[in-house]
Design an enzyme around this catalytic site. Structure first.
Site, mmCIF file in Angstrom:
data_model
loop_
_atom_site.group_PDB
_atom_site.id
_atom_site.type_symbol
_atom_site.label_atom_id
_atom_site.label_comp_id
_atom_site.label_asym_id
_atom_site.label_seq_id
_atom_site.Cartn_x
_atom_site.Cartn_y
_atom_site.Cartn_z
ATOM 1 C CG ASN A 1 -11.700 -0.128 3.696
ATOM 2 O OD1 ASN A 1 -12.848 -0.421 4.821
ATOM 3 N ND2 ASN A 1 -10.472 0.021 3.576
ATOM 4 C CG ASP B 1 -1.604 1.361 0.704
ATOM 5 O OD1 ASP B 1 -3.281 0.686 0.685
ATOM 6 O OD2 ASP B 1 -1.835 2.166 0.692
ATOM 7 C CB SER C 1 -10.244 6.171 -1.250
ATOM 8 O OG SER C 1 -9.884 5.170 -0.690
ATOM 9 C CG HIS D 1 -8.409 -2.604 -3.072
ATOM 10 N ND1 HIS D 1 -9.514 -2.236 -3.594
ATOM 11 C CD2 HIS D 1 -8.889 -2.058 -1.551
ATOM 12 C CE1 HIS D 1 -9.685 -1.276 -2.738
ATOM 13 N NE2 HIS D 1 -9.177 -0.470 -1.472
#
Ligand code: 5GP
Ligand code: ZN
Length: 115
Positions: A88, A31, A96, A101
């Site tokens: 998420n 990340d 976002s 993922h």
């Protein structure tokens, strides 16, 4: 491939991103803004917007995402201490980037419940 999608571009190799893992269905990479000592993203090569967009046809890929997360955790020696695999999804989920993922987070104690 969605040419406007940053993760599709990463998966295609367009940015020369170093992959922690790659196979026919998924790739994994660090990340950009790590939230823990270990913070790896595992994504499908196919552009799937979110977990909510997945269908029965994606069962094998979804399984692979989680199994690769566990494999990376094991390779990094955090399987025993523990880690979190997070997807998420949507606005309230804090998504976002709209290419499915799994976040693999570990290397420190993680609070619960999340914020
Ligand atoms: P989300 O908020 O959608 O669950 O997670 C998106 C994640 O992608 C964030 O943790 C963010 O730091 C990461 N990210 C966004 N753009 C890039 C990028 O260009 N490269 C990498 N390696 N990570 C990114
Ligand atoms: Zn994409």
């Amino acid at each position: 491939m969605d040419t406007s999608c940053i993760f599709c571009k990463i998966a295609s190799g367009a940015f020369g991103t170093a992959f922690v893992h790659e196979d026919d269905a998924v790739v994994a990479f660090e990340d950009l803004n790590p939230q823990a000592p270990h913070h790896v993203l595992i994504i499908p090569r196919e552009h799937v917007v979110s977990l909510s967009s997945a269908s029965d046809a994606h069962d094998a890929m979804l399984s692979r995402l989680l199994r690769v997360a566990a494999k990376i955790a094991s390779e990094r020696g955090i399987a025993e201490s523990g880690y979190r695999a997070v997807i998420n999804t949507g606005p309230d989920g804090g998504q976002s980037v709209f290419h499915l993922h799994v976040h693999l987070l570990g290397g420190r104690p993680l609070a619960w419940p999340p914020g």
